[in-house]
Design an enzyme around this catalytic site. Structure first.
Site, PDB file in Angstrom:
ATOM      1  N   GLU A 113       0.849  -1.201   0.000  1.00 56.95           N
ATOM      2  CA  GLU A 113       0.000   0.000   0.000  1.00 56.95           C
ATOM      3  C   GLU A 113       0.878   1.243   0.000  1.00 56.95           C
ATOM      4  O   GLU A 113       2.062   1.173   0.313  1.00 56.95           O
ATOM      5  CB  GLU A 113      -0.853   0.029   1.283  1.00 56.95           C
ATOM      6  CG  GLU A 113      -1.759  -1.151   1.443  1.00 56.95           C
ATOM      7  CD  GLU A 113      -2.349  -1.227   2.851  1.00 56.95           C
ATOM      8  OE1 GLU A 113      -2.370  -0.198   3.559  1.00 56.95           O
ATOM      9  OE2 GLU A 113      -2.768  -2.323   3.229  1.00 56.95           O
ATOM     10  N   LYS A 115       2.330   4.577   1.566  1.00 51.05           N
ATOM     11  CA  LYS A 115       2.528   5.079   2.923  1.00 51.05           C
ATOM     12  C   LYS A 115       2.267   6.581   2.915  1.00 51.05           C
ATOM     13  O   LYS A 115       3.109   7.371   2.495  1.00 51.05           O
ATOM     14  CB  LYS A 115       3.935   4.777   3.419  1.00 51.05           C
ATOM     15  CG  LYS A 115       4.126   5.158   4.878  1.00 51.05           C
ATOM     16  CD  LYS A 115       5.424   4.630   5.417  1.00 51.05           C
ATOM     17  CE  LYS A 115       5.574   4.873   6.901  1.00 51.05           C
ATOM     18  NZ  LYS A 115       5.308   6.218   7.354  1.00 51.05           N
ATOM     19  N   ASP A 117       1.971  10.263   4.080  1.00 54.94           N
ATOM     20  CA  ASP A 117       2.770  11.013   5.038  1.00 54.94           C
ATOM     21  C   ASP A 117       1.891  12.045   5.730  1.00 54.94           C
ATOM     22  O   ASP A 117       1.834  13.201   5.341  1.00 54.94           O
ATOM     23  CB  ASP A 117       3.933  11.693   4.296  1.00 54.94           C
ATOM     24  CG  ASP A 117       5.016  12.139   5.249  1.00 54.94           C
ATOM     25  OD1 ASP A 117       4.950  11.767   6.440  1.00 54.94           O
ATOM     26  OD2 ASP A 117       5.924  12.852   4.804  1.00 54.94           O
ATOM     27  N   TYR A 225      -6.783   2.750   6.244  1.00 57.41           N
ATOM     28  CA  TYR A 225      -6.041   1.580   5.779  1.00 57.41           C
ATOM     29  C   TYR A 225      -6.081   0.400   6.738  1.00 57.41           C
ATOM     30  O   TYR A 225      -5.431  -0.600   6.486  1.00 57.41           O
ATOM     31  CB  TYR A 225      -4.588   1.928   5.464  1.00 57.41           C
ATOM     32  CG  TYR A 225      -3.898   2.762   6.529  1.00 57.41           C
ATOM     33  CD1 TYR A 225      -3.565   2.202   7.754  1.00 57.41           C
ATOM     34  CD2 TYR A 225      -3.600   4.100   6.313  1.00 57.41           C
ATOM     35  CE1 TYR A 225      -2.953   2.952   8.736  1.00 57.41           C
ATOM     36  CE2 TYR A 225      -2.984   4.854   7.285  1.00 57.41           C
ATOM     37  CZ  TYR A 225      -2.665   4.280   8.499  1.00 57.41           C
ATOM     38  OH  TYR A 225      -2.077   5.031   9.464  1.00 57.41           O
ATOM     39  N   LYS A 314      10.859   2.629   2.956  1.00 59.23           N
ATOM     40  CA  LYS A 314      10.928   4.091   2.791  1.00 59.23           C
ATOM     41  C   LYS A 314      11.639   4.464   1.504  1.00 59.23           C
ATOM     42  O   LYS A 314      12.614   3.825   1.117  1.00 59.23           O
ATOM     43  CB  LYS A 314      11.690   4.705   3.972  1.00 59.23           C
ATOM     44  CG  LYS A 314      10.953   4.625   5.296  1.00 59.23           C
ATOM     45  CD  LYS A 314       9.903   5.701   5.365  1.00 59.23           C
ATOM     46  CE  LYS A 314       9.494   6.047   6.775  1.00 59.23           C
ATOM     47  NZ  LYS A 314      10.370   6.860   7.535  1.00 59.23           N
ATOM     48  N   CYS A 408      27.959  44.049 -14.791  1.00 56.44           N
ATOM     49  CA  CYS A 408      27.031  43.203 -15.542  1.00 56.44           C
ATOM     50  C   CYS A 408      27.815  42.208 -16.415  1.00 56.44           C
ATOM     51  O   CYS A 408      28.696  42.617 -17.170  1.00 56.44           O
ATOM     52  CB  CYS A 408      26.142  44.085 -16.421  1.00 56.44           C
ATOM     53  SG  CYS A 408      25.109  43.157 -17.562  1.00 56.44           S
ATOM     54  N   CYS A 411      27.180  43.251 -20.349  1.00 53.28           N
ATOM     55  CA  CYS A 411      27.648  44.465 -21.009  1.00 53.28           C
ATOM     56  C   CYS A 411      28.784  45.141 -20.250  1.00 53.28           C
ATOM     57  O   CYS A 411      29.323  46.146 -20.705  1.00 53.28           O
ATOM     58  CB  CYS A 411      26.497  45.447 -21.193  1.00 53.28           C
ATOM     59  SG  CYS A 411      25.913  46.139 -19.649  1.00 53.28           S
ATOM     60  N   CYS A 426      21.505  45.948 -13.507  1.00 53.63           N
ATOM     61  CA  CYS A 426      22.368  46.582 -14.487  1.00 53.63           C
ATOM     62  C   CYS A 426      21.586  47.782 -15.011  1.00 53.63           C
ATOM     63  O   CYS A 426      20.475  47.638 -15.505  1.00 53.63           O
ATOM     64  CB  CYS A 426      22.660  45.613 -15.627  1.00 53.63           C
ATOM     65  SG  CYS A 426      23.384  46.417 -17.048  1.00 53.63           S
ATOM     66  N   CYS A 431      22.552  47.535 -22.717  1.00 55.21           N
ATOM     67  CA  CYS A 431      22.925  46.174 -22.337  1.00 55.21           C
ATOM     68  C   CYS A 431      22.247  45.215 -23.325  1.00 55.21           C
ATOM     69  O   CYS A 431      21.021  45.202 -23.440  1.00 55.21           O
ATOM     70  CB  CYS A 431      22.460  45.895 -20.918  1.00 55.21           C
ATOM     71  SG  CYS A 431      22.780  44.221 -20.392  1.00 55.21           S
TER      72      CYS A 431
END
Ligand code: IVH
Length: 669
Positions: A113, A115, A117, A225, A314, A408, A411, A426, A431
């Site tokens: 099945e 699991k 959490d 379950y 797990k 930058c 540029c 920048c 640029c």
């Protein structure tokens, strides 16, 4: 009081329970939400009129009673054991060997099945009626959280299947779906409340709340379950039969289980789920493997802590280590510079990760990242990989702290970081990366939507000095284009046509396409509605702009700054001369059947995307808001709607399902 009323109340209760089951457990509603709500209101009214007919199992009574001071203790009749864990095929083979030895020569099979959490709970049913729900606690004594569990809409007050015993204990897990969890955190952030780390913590937090009215608003889900009653093993039950019985009893439980004849099948099932776990809407942290037959379970028995007939296999955590090879800087359209981690490629939750955003230099400092570090990488619920820390035990003694460059990378221009911002920018006017991005934005589908103009072609046009801003697009000639490498005649013609076709785009698109900082589509639309032309936007003062809905001080200042730059004005002049429409068209402000009405869209729609639905509302003069408040006139809710829908119900705001929404759209063409 007439017998008819008693009958009507009984019918409503029966029907409402059935529709809750169809909606919350099977995910297969048969009726629109409004019909359900109408029935619920009718029942509430009848119960108000005839309070003597109220009973605790009425669907109106999910949220009941006053906040309590604490949860009473519950002694579990049989202790709720937890599970041993295995983490690898070898460890599972060990577990399997112990089972085989425990059962001598007998054959056996496993059931696998998911699991979940979440938080384990025990539900007690007496003569089929839900009477008490408790947390697992230390396995012997838990908290009585009946009132909180009753708010979970898939929890049946009355079981439907044949009862194998008068007293039944059903065990399950309360959990939250990842999307709902994210929505909850977004809402909490907006309220200034602390955020939950993951759906499991959010679930645990919700179940501890002492006021069931608050719990009812949390998007909790239940999956069951296990079943226990006096003499279950002797009665010849097996786990697969339990899971089938749970379905028949209308208890929510997963259908994702499988029988396995041997350890290698278990291994296959584990691998399949480990690969698919991120496709599930909720978190699982492994699979649970149980010996199917209860008589065999009884013979294998338990150690002090956990049964010998079951174990949790797990999964590996979605966390992994990798090497930080370098940090690069990415320049955006507005000049914002984002540092990006360049990683040694690793496989994480099904995809190869090579890069991860680091957001800004503060984040790098916070993590104290150094090039050459071994970093922890995690994939959160939102699938975006994130560096969460450094394995300092593996750090080289020669490593040096990272210093953010002050120029930058595209540029060479200076990077500046305004005092109140976390982002470096920048500010250079030429640029090339900013230019490329601003033209990409201008041409994009939601802006001017220039067909045939993609990033590669834009780059080519820039490199060949054919354009130096998006205004130049409208002056391109056939000869220029057909001279480009890999440009076919037909494509050149198509592109010119595609560009020309955008001259008539509505004003709001043009405003958005300009790429003014902080002016997204919604704001662009608001501006186009309040101001009739681009020149009036250009002339508007900060105070005037702030009068416009959705426009605050920061946006208003950004607009003014944009129009005070002479290079921006030059571009706009090019657009004007090229003949772009710079006025709001007259036709759009004629028919406004939804004028003054605010809609909120939530959940998914089938006929169109939420975005398209929004367009249709706007086209009729209405507006669309992102959260539900007393100012909301309608909520359009599709499947998967969560907290917004709850809020709408709470405030009594009319809720439209997709069919009803389509009807009013059609009626207001
Ligand atoms: S059976 C004695 N089945 O995992 C066996 N547990 O560490 C009882 N869990 O406390 C547990 N999904 O909260 C079982 N399909 C599943 C489960 C499951 C999640 C949780 C449960 C339990 C923990 C075991």
């Amino acid at each position: 009081m007439s017998g008819d009323i008693v009958k009507r109340i009984e019918t409503l209760r029966r029907e409402l329970h059935r529709h809750e089951y169809l909606y919350y457990t099977l995910n297969q509603p048969e009726i629109p939400d409004e019909v359900f709500d109408r029935m619920m209101r009718e029942l509430q009214q009848l119960e108000e009129e005839y309070p003597e007919l109220i009973n605790a199992d009425s669907p109106t009574q999910r949220v009941g009673g006053q906040p309590s001071a604490e949860f009473p203790a519950v002694h579990h009749p049989v202790s709720l054991l937890s599970l041993s864990n295995v983490y690898s095929p070898e460890e599972f083979l060990d577990f399997d060997r112990r089972v085989r030895e425990g059962l001598g020569e007998e054959s056996y099979r496993y059931i696998c099945e998911l699991k979940f959490d979440g938080i384990a709970v025990d539900l007690r049913y007496e003569h089929g009626r839900f009477v008490r729900g408790a947390t697992r606690g230390d396995g012997e004594v838990g908290d009585d959280i009946t009132v909180n569990l009753r708010t979970i809409r898939s929890l049946p007050f009355q079981l439907s299947a044949e009862l194998p015993a008068p007293v039944l204990h059903v065990r399950g897990e309360v959990y939250m779906e990842r999307e709902e969890f994210k929505r909850l955190n977004v809402a909490r952030e907006a309220e200034g409340a602390s955020l939950f780390a993951n759906p499991r913590n959010a679930t645990g937090g919700a179940l501890k709340i002492l006021d069931p009215r608050v719990v009812a608003k949390r998007p909790l889900k239940l999956t069951c379950y296990a079943l226990w009653f006096e003499g279950i093993a002797a009665a010849g039950w097996r786990q697969s039969r339990v899971l089938e019985w749970l379905q028949r009893a209308h208890l929510p439980s997963s259908r994702d289980w499988k029988l396995a004849e041997n350890a290698s099948t278990v291994e296959q099932i584990r691998q399949q789920w480990e690969a698919k776990r991120s496709e599930l809407p909720f978190d699982i942290d492994g699979i649970v493997i149980k010996v199917d037959d209860f008589a065999q379970q009884q013979r294998l028995a338990a150690t002090a802590k956990s049964p010998r007939w079951a174990t949790a296999y797990k999964f590996k955590a979605h966390r992994i280590e990798t090497l930080l090879n370098g940090i690069t800087l990415q320049v955006g359209r507005t000049g914002a510079v984002t540092p990006v981690a360049e990683l040694e490629p690793v496989l994480l939750a099904g995809s190869t990760i090579r890069r991860a955003t680091l957001h800004n230099s503060d984040e790098i400092q916070r993590l104290d990242l150094r090039i050459g570090d071994v970093v922890y990488l995690e994939k959160g619920g939102d699938v975006i990989p994130k560096i969460i820390g450094v394995n300092v035990t593996k750090r080289s003694s020669e490593s040096i702290p990272y210093v953010m460059p002050d120029h930058c990378p595209a540029c060479g221009g200076e990077l500046v970081r305004p005092e109140d911002e976390v982002v470096s920018r920048c500010v250079s006017l030429n640029c090339p990366v900013q230019l490329q991005k601003s033209i990409e934005h201008f041409a994009s589908r939601t802006a001017m939507n220039i067909e045939g103009l993609g990033p590669k072609l834009i780059q080519q046009l820039i490199e060949n000095n054919l354009i130096s801003d998006f205004g130049d697009l409208y002056y391109l000639t056939y000869d220029q284009l057909s001279g480009l490498e890999r440009m076919a005649q037909k494509s050149a013609e198509n592109l010119l046509q595609g560009i020309a076709a955008t001259k008539e785009r509505p004003l709001e698109r043009l405003i958005f396409a300009l790429g003014i900082r902080h002016v997204g589509r919604g704001v662009a639309r608001a501006l186009a509605r309040s101001l009739p032309s681009l020149s009036s936007l250009q002339a508007a003062k900060v105070e005037e702009l702030q009068e416009i809905p959705d426009v605050g001080h920061i946006i208003a200042v950004s607009i003014r700054d944009f129009f005070s730059s002479s290079s921006n004005l030059d571009v706009i002049e090019k657009l004007r001369k090229a003949g772009l429409r710079m006025e709001e068209s007259k036709s759009s402000d004629g028919f406004k059947p939804f004028d003054g009405k605010t809609f909120v869209l939530t959940g998914s729609l089938e006929t169109f995307t939420r975005e398209q639905a929004g367009e249709k509302i706007l086209a009729r003069g209405g507006s669309v808001a992102s959260s539900v408040s007393s100012k909301t006139d309608f909520v359009v809710a599709g499947p998967g709607a969560g907290s917004k829908l709850d809020k709408a119900r709470e405030l009594g705001i009319p809720i439209l399902d997709e069919a009803a929404f389509l009807q009013i759209l059609e009626a207001n063409q």
